[in-house]
Design a protein around this motif. Sequence first.
Motif, PDB file in Angstrom:
ATOM      1  N   GLY A  92       0.850  -1.378  -0.066  1.00 21.18           N
ATOM      2  CA  GLY A  92       0.072  -0.089   0.054  1.00 21.18           C
ATOM      3  C   GLY A  92       0.806   1.153  -0.079  1.00 21.18           C
ATOM      4  O   GLY A  92       0.178   2.389   0.006  1.00 21.18           O
ATOM      5  N   GLY A  93       2.101   1.262  -0.022  1.00 18.17           N
ATOM      6  CA  GLY A  93       3.093   2.249  -0.026  1.00 18.17           C
ATOM      7  C   GLY A  93       2.732   3.213   1.216  1.00 18.17           C
ATOM      8  O   GLY A  93       2.437   2.877   2.282  1.00 18.17           O
ATOM      9  N   LEU A  94       2.790   4.682   0.919  1.00 17.37           N
ATOM     10  CA  LEU A  94       2.717   5.551   2.148  1.00 17.37           C
ATOM     11  C   LEU A  94       1.420   5.461   2.611  1.00 17.37           C
ATOM     12  O   LEU A  94       1.057   5.632   3.868  1.00 17.37           O
ATOM     13  CB  LEU A  94       3.050   6.977   1.445  1.00 17.37           C
ATOM     14  CG  LEU A  94       2.924   8.195   2.162  1.00 17.37           C
ATOM     15  CD1 LEU A  94       4.120   7.720   3.645  1.00 17.37           C
ATOM     16  CD2 LEU A  94       3.514   9.384   1.607  1.00 17.37           C
ATOM     17  N   GLU A  95       0.324   5.421   1.694  1.00 13.61           N
ATOM     18  CA  GLU A  95      -1.020   5.405   2.296  1.00 13.61           C
ATOM     19  C   GLU A  95      -1.173   4.159   3.221  1.00 13.61           C
ATOM     20  O   GLU A  95      -2.149   3.969   4.120  1.00 13.61           O
ATOM     21  CB  GLU A  95      -2.200   5.324   0.998  1.00 13.61           C
ATOM     22  CG  GLU A  95      -2.242   6.492   0.344  1.00 13.61           C
ATOM     23  CD  GLU A  95      -3.572   6.601  -0.757  1.00 13.61           C
ATOM     24  OE1 GLU A  95      -4.260   5.635  -0.740  1.00 13.61           O
ATOM     25  OE2 GLU A  95      -3.555   7.494  -1.409  1.00 13.61           O
ATOM     26  N   GLY A  96      -0.642   2.988   2.707  1.00 16.03           N
ATOM     27  CA  GLY A  96      -0.772   1.791   3.539  1.00 16.03           C
ATOM     28  C   GLY A  96      -0.126   2.106   4.731  1.00 16.03           C
ATOM     29  O   GLY A  96      -0.527   1.635   6.158  1.00 16.03           O
ATOM     30  N   ILE A  97       0.806   2.651   4.926  1.00 17.10           N
ATOM     31  CA  ILE A  97       1.621   2.885   6.391  1.00 17.10           C
ATOM     32  C   ILE A  97       0.798   3.814   7.078  1.00 17.10           C
ATOM     33  O   ILE A  97       0.854   3.604   8.361  1.00 17.10           O
ATOM     34  CB  ILE A  97       3.082   3.811   6.070  1.00 17.10           C
ATOM     35  CG1 ILE A  97       4.228   2.549   5.261  1.00 17.10           C
ATOM     36  CG2 ILE A  97       3.695   4.190   7.195  1.00 17.10           C
ATOM     37  CD1 ILE A  97       5.328   3.284   4.969  1.00 17.10           C
ATOM     38  N   MET A  98       0.216   5.017   6.602  1.00 18.51           N
ATOM     39  CA  MET A  98      -0.588   5.736   7.125  1.00 18.51           C
ATOM     40  C   MET A  98      -1.861   5.221   7.746  1.00 18.51           C
ATOM     41  O   MET A  98      -2.186   5.333   8.810  1.00 18.51           O
ATOM     42  CB  MET A  98      -0.955   7.076   6.354  1.00 18.51           C
ATOM     43  CG  MET A  98       0.028   7.917   5.752  1.00 18.51           C
ATOM     44  SD  MET A  98      -0.302   9.410   4.903  1.00 18.51           S
ATOM     45  CE  MET A  98      -1.133   8.556   3.481  1.00 18.51           C
ATOM     46  N   LYS A  99      -2.472   4.329   6.995  1.00 17.79           N
ATOM     47  CA  LYS A  99      -3.733   3.618   7.452  1.00 17.79           C
ATOM     48  C   LYS A  99      -2.922   2.823   8.700  1.00 17.79           C
ATOM     49  O   LYS A  99      -3.845   2.623   9.635  1.00 17.79           O
ATOM     50  CB  LYS A  99      -4.348   2.774   6.190  1.00 17.79           C
ATOM     51  CG  LYS A  99      -5.529   1.890   6.829  1.00 17.79           C
ATOM     52  CD  LYS A  99      -6.035   1.466   5.607  1.00 17.79           C
ATOM     53  CE  LYS A  99      -7.446   0.769   5.764  1.00 17.79           C
ATOM     54  NZ  LYS A  99      -7.284  -0.398   6.582  1.00 17.79           N
ATOM     55  N   ARG A 100      -2.285   1.935   8.642  1.00 17.07           N
ATOM     56  CA  ARG A 100      -1.677   0.926   9.705  1.00 17.07           C
ATOM     57  C   ARG A 100      -1.461   1.823  10.929  1.00 17.07           C
ATOM     58  O   ARG A 100      -1.601   1.674  11.966  1.00 17.07           O
ATOM     59  CB  ARG A 100      -0.558   0.037   9.313  1.00 17.07           C
ATOM     60  CG  ARG A 100      -0.941  -1.016   8.302  1.00 17.07           C
ATOM     61  CD  ARG A 100      -0.082  -1.952   7.979  1.00 17.07           C
ATOM     62  NE  ARG A 100       0.812  -1.460   6.964  1.00 17.07           N
ATOM     63  CZ  ARG A 100       0.941  -1.355   5.827  1.00 17.07           C
ATOM     64  NH1 ARG A 100      -0.205  -1.930   5.188  1.00 17.07           N
ATOM     65  NH2 ARG A 100       2.037  -0.912   5.003  1.00 17.07           N
ATOM     66  N   ASN A 101      -0.684   2.742  10.852  1.00 19.67           N
ATOM     67  CA  ASN A 101       0.002   3.825  11.959  1.00 19.67           C
ATOM     68  C   ASN A 101      -1.357   4.220  12.809  1.00 19.67           C
ATOM     69  O   ASN A 101      -1.574   4.218  13.842  1.00 19.67           O
ATOM     70  CB  ASN A 101       0.641   4.803  11.579  1.00 19.67           C
ATOM     71  CG  ASN A 101       2.027   4.286  11.416  1.00 19.67           C
ATOM     72  OD1 ASN A 101       2.650   3.264  11.883  1.00 19.67           O
ATOM     73  ND2 ASN A 101       2.939   4.971  10.490  1.00 19.67           N
ATOM     74  N   HIS A 102      -2.398   4.777  11.958  1.00 20.94           N
ATOM     75  CA  HIS A 102      -3.412   5.295  12.635  1.00 20.94           C
ATOM     76  C   HIS A 102      -4.317   4.093  13.342  1.00 20.94           C
ATOM     77  O   HIS A 102      -4.636   4.332  14.338  1.00 20.94           O
ATOM     78  CB  HIS A 102      -4.435   5.799  11.467  1.00 20.94           C
ATOM     79  CG  HIS A 102      -5.795   6.087  11.988  1.00 20.94           C
ATOM     80  ND1 HIS A 102      -5.964   7.364  12.768  1.00 20.94           N
ATOM     81  CD2 HIS A 102      -7.000   5.578  11.779  1.00 20.94           C
ATOM     82  CE1 HIS A 102      -7.221   7.386  13.079  1.00 20.94           C
ATOM     83  NE2 HIS A 102      -7.964   6.362  12.443  1.00 20.94           N
ATOM     84  N   GLU A 103      -4.616   3.122  12.698  1.00 17.69           N
ATOM     85  CA  GLU A 103      -5.316   2.010  13.342  1.00 17.69           C
ATOM     86  C   GLU A 103      -4.509   1.374  14.571  1.00 17.69           C
ATOM     87  O   GLU A 103      -5.164   1.209  15.424  1.00 17.69           O
ATOM     88  CB  GLU A 103      -5.415   0.730  12.304  1.00 17.69           C
ATOM     89  CG  GLU A 103      -6.326   1.199  11.352  1.00 17.69           C
ATOM     90  CD  GLU A 103      -6.379   0.067   9.979  1.00 17.69           C
ATOM     91  OE1 GLU A 103      -5.676  -0.888  10.245  1.00 17.69           O
ATOM     92  OE2 GLU A 103      -7.178   0.068   9.378  1.00 17.69           O
TER      93      GLU A 103
END
Length: 465
Positions: free
Chosen positions: A334-345
């Motif tokens: 997911g690249g940067l969006e995947g990282i952002m999503k996982r960090n938020h969750e």
Amino acid sequence: MPNPNSVLSYSAMEHDDPRNGDSTHNLDHASKKLRMTRYISESDIREEFSHHQPGIARINNGSFGSCPGSVLSAQREWQLRFLQQPDDFYSNTLRDGILRSRTVIKDLINADHVDEVSLVDNATTAAAIVLQQIGRGFAEGRFAKNDTVVMLHCAFQAVKKSIQAYVSRAGGSVVEVQLPFPVDSDEEIIAEFRKGLQRGKADGRKIRLAIIDHITSMPCVVMPVRELVRICREEDVERVFVDAAHAIGSVKVDVKDIGADFYVSNFHKWCFCPPAVAFLYCRVSGPPNDVHHPVVSHEYGNGLPIESAWIGTRDYSSQLVVPSALEFVSRFEGGLEGIMKRNHEEVVKMGKMLAESWGTILGSPPEMCAAMIMVGLPSRLCIKSNEDASRLRSHLRASYGVEVPLHYQTPKDGENVARDKDGLITGYARISHQVYNSIEDYFKFRDAINQLIEDKRICKILSVE
């Protein structure tokens, strides 16, 4: 047959540009060099961050960020190239490298032109650039005395100091908008912001600049930045500066959609660059921007992107590794969006776990946080001042190996102050989540606080009698 666990990433090829920042020479149509790489594994992540001090629950990525080993290696290569032949590096390498970084950023933030993007050290430098321009308006008589700058009361202290240095001393006035906290909705923030704009316009004054945080630092809240910028336009605010120090890499950034005149974000906080590098976006289609780098060097007068690209002999390697940092990001699903999503969750999950263990609350709803969240600390910790919060933070570092920022929230008469079963909640922890964090980091923090509240001497240990 393609490997299902692989992902495509690219790096821009070399590009010959005679001027750093010339809008007629950009990399919009540069050819891309594709290569195959596997998604990063947990063991790879541990190896990338093996230089972190062991035994520390490092849940404070928000303050200084983190840089993986592969990007540090790329930085050392740039540093060595300079040291091998500085004259050739300056004449034939540096400008192209910085242009390449700016072009990658231009695409990432959806800017119209590469010459809207300048590289600076950090958000503090960008604030100085913007506020020097506003200060010149007062000093040169283009703005009336007591015209205003509107900002949040929790704006970063360095921004407040720049206002003091460049605006207040030149005759401008400042209106601070109180951020409600704990906060339950965007509407609460919007209502207070509207009141602040009305105070700024009182007695016929003109608001020359509004400063809006995209993500406030302490306490941390994701602001309804697009809506606040729109309100500024409705209220004829002349210029809008978004201080988004924590944004890039933790929330989506689309500068055209946000609509501010100036927007700054640090690449070293959440986007895996080494300190220090940030981009400053200056909207070309906005009011004329006579902006300059605060360090005057040979390129003064040639436009901010060019001025910023050479401010004398210094280490520019952190600005040159932006493509390498984004190449590291591309190794994640997911690249940067995947990282952002996982960090938020994960940060929401850990915040809820801590609040449940301590019998406290979150400082904002999950949708108002990104990769950081505020968690109420038990009232039995006796946090009654900023000094108490600072002492507790030092105690956690020295005695428990936990690195986390703490915030003292002053109780105000007439406000609905949060409580736990023992009293008022006046202390909050700002926890971060980045890819290197594990659940054990948060358990370590949880257990440290639980041990402390069982110690009957806690108020004496952490407070000045």
